[in-house]
Design an enzyme around this catalytic site. Structure first.
Site, PDB file in Angstrom:
ATOM      1  CG  PHE A  43       9.126  -6.707   3.286  1.00 35.03           C
ATOM      2  CD1 PHE A  43       9.566  -6.883   1.986  1.00 35.03           C
ATOM      3  CD2 PHE A  43       9.687  -5.688   4.041  1.00 35.03           C
ATOM      4  CE1 PHE A  43      10.567  -6.071   1.448  1.00 35.03           C
ATOM      5  CE2 PHE A  43      10.685  -4.874   3.514  1.00 35.03           C
ATOM      6  CZ  PHE A  43      11.120  -5.064   2.215  1.00 35.03           C
TER       7      PHE A  43
ATOM      8  CB  CYS B 228       2.031  -7.717  -4.179  1.00 33.10           C
ATOM      9  SG  CYS B 228       1.248  -6.766  -2.876  1.00 33.10           S
TER      10      CYS B 228
ATOM     11  NE  ARG C 289      -6.203  -6.359  -4.017  1.00 32.46           N
ATOM     12  CZ  ARG C 289      -5.698  -5.441  -3.189  1.00 32.46           C
ATOM     13  NH1 ARG C 289      -5.572  -4.198  -3.584  1.00 32.46           N
ATOM     14  NH2 ARG C 289      -5.307  -5.780  -1.972  1.00 32.46           N
TER      15      ARG C 289
HETATM   16  P1  NAD Z   1      -5.933  -1.451  -1.020  1.00 30.10           P
HETATM   17  O1  NAD Z   1      -6.472  -1.138  -2.358  1.00 30.10           O
HETATM   18  O2  NAD Z   1      -6.437  -2.633  -0.284  1.00 30.10           O
HETATM   19  O3  NAD Z   1      -6.083  -0.185  -0.046  1.00 30.10           O
HETATM   20  C1  NAD Z   1      -5.837   1.142  -0.417  1.00 30.10           C
HETATM   21  C2  NAD Z   1      -6.863   2.036   0.272  1.00 30.10           C
HETATM   22  O4  NAD Z   1      -6.529   3.400   0.020  1.00 30.10           O
HETATM   23  C3  NAD Z   1      -8.292   1.833  -0.228  1.00 30.10           C
HETATM   24  O5  NAD Z   1      -9.120   1.556   0.886  1.00 30.10           O
HETATM   25  C4  NAD Z   1      -8.640   3.182  -0.874  1.00 30.10           C
HETATM   26  O6  NAD Z   1     -10.018   3.525  -0.716  1.00 30.10           O
HETATM   27  C5  NAD Z   1      -7.748   4.122  -0.090  1.00 30.10           C
HETATM   28  N1  NAD Z   1      -7.513   5.415  -0.737  1.00 30.10           N
HETATM   29  C6  NAD Z   1      -7.362   5.712  -2.040  1.00 30.10           C
HETATM   30  N2  NAD Z   1      -7.148   7.026  -2.194  1.00 30.10           N
HETATM   31  C7  NAD Z   1      -7.166   7.586  -0.963  1.00 30.10           C
HETATM   32  C8  NAD Z   1      -6.992   8.913  -0.463  1.00 30.10           C
HETATM   33  N3  NAD Z   1      -6.757   9.924  -1.276  1.00 30.10           N
HETATM   34  N4  NAD Z   1      -7.075   9.102   0.869  1.00 30.10           N
HETATM   35  C9  NAD Z   1      -7.325   8.083   1.702  1.00 30.10           C
HETATM   36  N5  NAD Z   1      -7.490   6.799   1.293  1.00 30.10           N
HETATM   37  C10 NAD Z   1      -7.400   6.560  -0.017  1.00 30.10           C
HETATM   38  O7  NAD Z   1      -4.358  -1.588  -1.249  1.00 30.10           O
HETATM   39  P2  NAD Z   1      -3.335  -2.446  -0.363  1.00 30.10           P
HETATM   40  O8  NAD Z   1      -3.375  -3.865  -0.769  1.00 30.10           O
HETATM   41  O9  NAD Z   1      -3.488  -2.080   1.079  1.00 30.10           O
HETATM   42  O10 NAD Z   1      -1.946  -1.860  -0.905  1.00 30.10           O
HETATM   43  C11 NAD Z   1      -1.504  -0.555  -0.560  1.00 30.10           C
HETATM   44  C12 NAD Z   1      -0.039  -0.448  -0.974  1.00 30.10           C
HETATM   45  O11 NAD Z   1       0.737  -1.389  -0.218  1.00 30.10           O
HETATM   46  C13 NAD Z   1       0.225  -0.781  -2.446  1.00 30.10           C
HETATM   47  O12 NAD Z   1       1.275   0.013  -2.906  1.00 30.10           O
HETATM   48  C14 NAD Z   1       0.666  -2.232  -2.393  1.00 30.10           C
HETATM   49  O13 NAD Z   1       1.496  -2.577  -3.472  1.00 30.10           O
HETATM   50  C15 NAD Z   1       1.438  -2.271  -1.091  1.00 30.10           C
HETATM   51  N6  NAD Z   1       1.523  -3.586  -0.456  1.00 30.10           N
HETATM   52  C16 NAD Z   1       0.435  -4.406  -0.437  1.00 30.10           C
HETATM   53  C17 NAD Z   1       0.530  -5.649   0.196  1.00 30.10           C
HETATM   54  C18 NAD Z   1      -0.651  -6.596   0.226  1.00 30.10           C
HETATM   55  O14 NAD Z   1      -0.432  -7.771   0.516  1.00 30.10           O
HETATM   56  N7  NAD Z   1      -1.852  -6.162  -0.056  1.00 30.10           N
HETATM   57  C19 NAD Z   1       1.734  -6.041   0.824  1.00 30.10           C
HETATM   58  C20 NAD Z   1       2.805  -5.156   0.798  1.00 30.10           C
HETATM   59  C21 NAD Z   1       2.702  -3.927   0.150  1.00 30.10           C
END
Ligand code: NAD
Length: 445
Positions: free
Chosen positions: A157, A268, A336
């Site tokens: 969260f 998100c 984004r």
């Molecule tokens: P992001 O795109 O910033 O990070 C994801 C990372 O995963 C990237 O660095 C990518 O290179 C890596 N990746 C992709 N495939 C991979 C693999 N096979 N092995 C290892 N690494 C791999 O995304 P994020 O913002 O951190 O979001 C991640 C999840 O968390 C999403 O589901 C999002 O909805 C959720 N989330 C995000 C937030 C936010 O504020 N950003 C908050 C809560 C939940």
């Protein structure tokens, strides 16, 4: 404890760093070599207040490591977090290819008798824990790993911009699992984060997965609701700031998340509202509020454009606009789904040019627009020769600017404010044309 975090983006890097901060040994994995090289050499890859300091300290003290090898990271980890992307697929549903791909890798890496908790921290549709479990079992078929793992849902969260605080002192931790073994491990892991008594709420996996979508969708409802009230205010000669204060003092409504603006963005809300609507669709449930929320947001992103066009007599060809704010919200370099981008696209399509400034998001924005817009190194440098100033993000440094300086640099004394940063009366006295959201326009006769 020994932890592996797979996916080292916004959530993975904050998660890994904060778990290292409480004494765990954490290895973060990513497929992006550039990212891992930078992090390994002590260069942080995102702007997030407070993160760099604890990232450097924990790295220096050997508790935080980075690798491209999932095998190395999970070999002696007791807990494996999945912090992988779940972008919207073509039909709006969350695309699970990253999660399920890694789950298949894990099926080959888990060992009989070496129990691990696999924790899904990504935002995923209901039923994903079941799919992760099946993917692991399928790829590990014949290796007797059935009792060697549990899959747990632990939605995140945190809010970008205050992510470290949110992670270190969460309002609540939600954990979905029916495994007593996993409950004990997750309780121990989170104990240092909830010492003030905030709850760790255990529930079944499906409820935990739905909780995350319900939280984001509810917040999006609040934003779109206020944006519609703002639209009403503009038509009824009312002031949305007054209405906001009037309703926010009611505990049942609450003061937060009632600020109107130019729509929600970020990585998100847009995708999560869409994904929840798709889930509803899949089960033949007509989730009417969500459809309205998305429609309102589409309209709201363009809220300032007709006002700007009307001020310039319907033609923006050859006009130049200074734009303050590119990130989807302050204190992050995340662009984004940033509302600023929808405005830039609309202005460019009208034949106008844009000179933009943002305290942290210029590097990321350059990757999208290249030289289609120009960038300035401070907020005032964007102003000379501009026909008007547009505000798209509520960075603190924009709140009390030098209006005399703005006035002397702009070609026309006009400000279009998508975040209601300024006091209309003050801008009237300073001689500006000023339009914001849900408040009476200031026009100079
Ligand atoms: P992001 O795109 O910033 O990070 C994801 C990372 O995963 C990237 O660095 C990518 O290179 C890596 N990746 C992709 N495939 C991979 C693999 N096979 N092995 C290892 N690494 C791999 O995304 P994020 O913002 O951190 O979001 C991640 C999840 O968390 C999403 O589901 C999002 O909805 C959720 N989330 C995000 C937030 C936010 O504020 N950003 C908050 C809560 C939940």
């Amino acid at each position: 404890m020994k932890i592996a975090v797979i996916g080292t983006g916004y959530v993975g890097l904050v998660t890994g760093t904060c778990f290292a901060e409480t004494g765990n040994t954490v290895t973060c994995v990513d497929v992006d070599k550039t990212k891992i090289d930078k992090l390994s050499s002590g260069t942080i890859t995102i702007y997030e207040p407070g993160l760099e300091k604890i990232f450097l300290r924990n790295q220096k003290e050997g508790r935080l490591k980075f690798t491209q090898s999932i095998g190395d990271a999970v070999a002696d980890a007791q807990i494996i977090f999945l912090a992988l992307p779940t972008p919207p697929g073509e039909d709006g549903s969350a695309d699970l290819k990253y999660i399920l791909g890694v789950a298949s890798d894990l099926g080959k890496l888990l060992q009989p008798g070496n129990y691990k908790v696999i924790v899904d921290k990504s935002t995923v549709p209901v039923g994903t824990c079941d799919k992760v479990r099946s993917a692991i079992l399928n790829s590990g078929a014949g290796r007797n790993i059935e009792e060697s793992f549990d899959v747990v849902s632990n939605p995140e969260f945190l809010r970008e911009g205050v992510a470290v605080d949110d992670f270190m002192k969460p309002d609540r931790v939600v954990i979905g699992t029916s495994s007593e073994r996993a409950v004990k491990i997750m309780n121990d892991l989170y104990a240092p984060f909830v010492r003030q008594g905030n709850p760790v709420i255990f529930m079944d996996e499906h409820s935990a997965e739905l909780t995350k979508y319900a939280a984001n969708a509810f917040l999006a409802v609040k934003i779109s609701f206020m944006n519609e009230i703002a639209q009403m205010c503009e038509r009824l000669d009312a002031d949305v700031d007054m209405v906001r204060r009037g309703i926010g003092s009611d505990d049942r409504i609450g003061k937060r998340f009632l600020f109107p603006g130019i729509g929600y963005g970020g990585s998100c809300f847009p995708k999560d509202v869409k994904a929840l609507a798709k889930t509803a669709d899949d089960i033949n449930y007509d989730f009417q509020i969500l459809d309205a929320v998305m429609q309102v947001n589409e309209v709201q992103k363009m809220h300032l454009i007709p006002k700007i066009k009307s001020f310039f007599g319907g033609n923006l060809q050859g006009k130049r606009f200074a734009l303050w704010g590119l990130s989807f919200k302050p204190n992050t370099d995340d662009i984004r789904e940033a509302p600023a981008f929808y405005m830039i696209d609309a202005l460019l399509a009208e034949g106008a040019s844009v000179a933009a400034f943002d305290p942290e998001a210029i590097t990321n924005t350059k990757q999208v627009y290249g030289d289609k817009i120009s960038f300035s190194s401070d907020q005032y440098e964007a102003l000379p020769g501009a026909d008007a100033l547009i505000i798209a993000t509520e960075w603190n440094e924009f709140r009390t600017p030098d209006f005399d300086k703005i006035s002397s640099l702009l070609k026309t004394k006009a400000i279009f404010d998508g975040r209601n940063l300024f006091d209309p009366a003050q801008l009237k006295n300073a001689g500006f044309h000023y339009e914001s959201v849900g408040r009476k326009a200031v026009k100079q006769n």
